[in-house]
Scaffold this active site. Structure first.
Site, PDB file in Angstrom:
ATOM      1  CG  MET A  30      -2.007  -1.070   1.119  1.00  0.00           C
ATOM      2  SD  MET A  30      -3.538  -0.675   2.014  1.00  0.00           S
ATOM      3  CE  MET A  30      -2.917  -0.451   3.665  1.00  0.00           C
ATOM      4  CG  HIS A  37       6.868  -2.229   2.079  1.00  0.00           C
ATOM      5  ND1 HIS A  37       6.738  -1.064   2.788  1.00  0.00           N
ATOM      6  CD2 HIS A  37       5.659  -2.846   2.149  1.00  0.00           C
ATOM      7  CE1 HIS A  37       5.505  -0.975   3.254  1.00  0.00           C
ATOM      8  NE2 HIS A  37       4.832  -2.046   2.876  1.00  0.00           N
ATOM      9  CE  LYS A 150       3.849  -4.734   9.952  1.00  0.00           C
ATOM     10  NZ  LYS A 150       2.460  -4.504  10.467  1.00  0.00           N
ATOM     11  CB  SER A 187       3.133   2.468   6.269  1.00  0.00           C
ATOM     12  OG  SER A 187       3.739   1.659   5.282  1.00  0.00           O
TER      13      SER A 187
END
Length: 290
Positions: A30, A37, A150, A187
């Site tokens: 996202m 990532h 995660k 994030s």
């Protein structure tokens, strides 16, 4: 690196990549990319001939419109990071591209894996995730798809839907990547203030407390869960959602720990809800593994 906004174009490009026998690695995200990532991208780059990353903030998986509005977005930075990691294609569709007409009549509804942990806390969330992931994997076609551990429950749901729906996808789970203070990269960490960020270290401390008890021979799942909750509850800024000891395959709560379990915690800190998890193995099972 090519930036693609069309489903049809991405499908065609990845078909072309496979046409000569090449393998495709696909990393759904996202955006607001971080080291977690990038570890997925690195794994895909090492394994596959062609790597595609999707960047799509999926509105249907946000229960609170304010949470959706506050989700961090920095496409220019994300694209720069993807270029540096050798990504071949970045798929960044508009909402209208993914949801023509504004909504779908069909949804993927996960079964028992979505009825625990995040299920009661975030109604509809895992169905929305399963639906958009199914769409993305359908567009990508035959590939290896990389997800972080995660989001352990999400990973379990994705594995199950790929198996149940016979998608031509190999799901690859990759280890959680942590900041220097032990906080799992997310994030959402960008929205934490300094004191809230310090409080967020309680999630890993709780997991380590639980894992330590399991390693020392504690067999009661309830006792281990209470120990984790106590560590979380000792932090004034932490609002505990759950601390659970679960079977790593079914995600059902474990009462008697005789083999490897997955410890999972969720808590709200300031404006952010965080999750984390850790594997834990009792002494007898650890000895057998050796």
């Amino acid at each position: 690196m090519d930036l693609i906004t069309s489903r049809a174009v991405l499908r065609e490009e990845l078909c072309n990549a496979r046409s000569g026998g090449g393998t495709v690695g696909f990393v759904p995200t996202m955006g607001a990319l971080h080291g977690g990532h990038l570890s997925l991208v690195s794994a895909a780059r090492e394994d596959c001939d062609c790597v595609a990353v999707s960047i799509f903030v999926n509105p249907t998986q946000f229960g609170d419109p304010a949470d959706l509005a506050a989700y961090p977005r920095d496409l220019e930075r994300d694209l720069s990071m993807c270029t540096a990691k050798g990504v071949d294609f970045v798929f960044c569709p508009a909402v209208e591209e993914m949801y023509p007409g504004g909504s779908l009549d069909t949804a993927v509804v996960p079964g028992s894996l979505a009825e625990v942990l995040e299920g009661p806390s975030r109604p509809g969330h895992l169905s929305a995730v399963a639906t958009v992931v199914t769409k993305l994997l359908s567009i990508a076609g035959s590939c290896r798809a990389y997800f972080g551990e995660k989001d352990f429950q999400q990973l379990a749901v994705v594995r199950r839907l790929v198996a149940d729906l016979d998608l031509p996808v190999e799901v690859v789970g990759c280890p959680t990547v942590r900041e220097e203070d032990g906080v799992a990269m997310s994030s959402r960490n960008l929205r934490l203030g300094a004191s809230e960020r310090q409080a967020a270290t309680a999630l890993l401390r709780a997991l380590l407390e639980g894992a330590g008890k399991v390693a020392r021979g504690e067999r009661s799942g309830a006792i281990v869960a209470r120990a984790m909750a106590a560590v979380l509850g000792a932090e004034p800024l932490v609002e505990v959602d759950y601390a659970a000891v679960a079977d790593p395959r079914s995600l059902e709560r474990v009462d008697d720990i005789v083999s490897e379990v997955r410890l999972l915690v969720a808590a709200t800190i300031g404006p952010v809800r965080l999750i984390d998890n850790l594997a834990a193995t009792p002494p007898a099972a650890a000895a057998q593994a050796r």
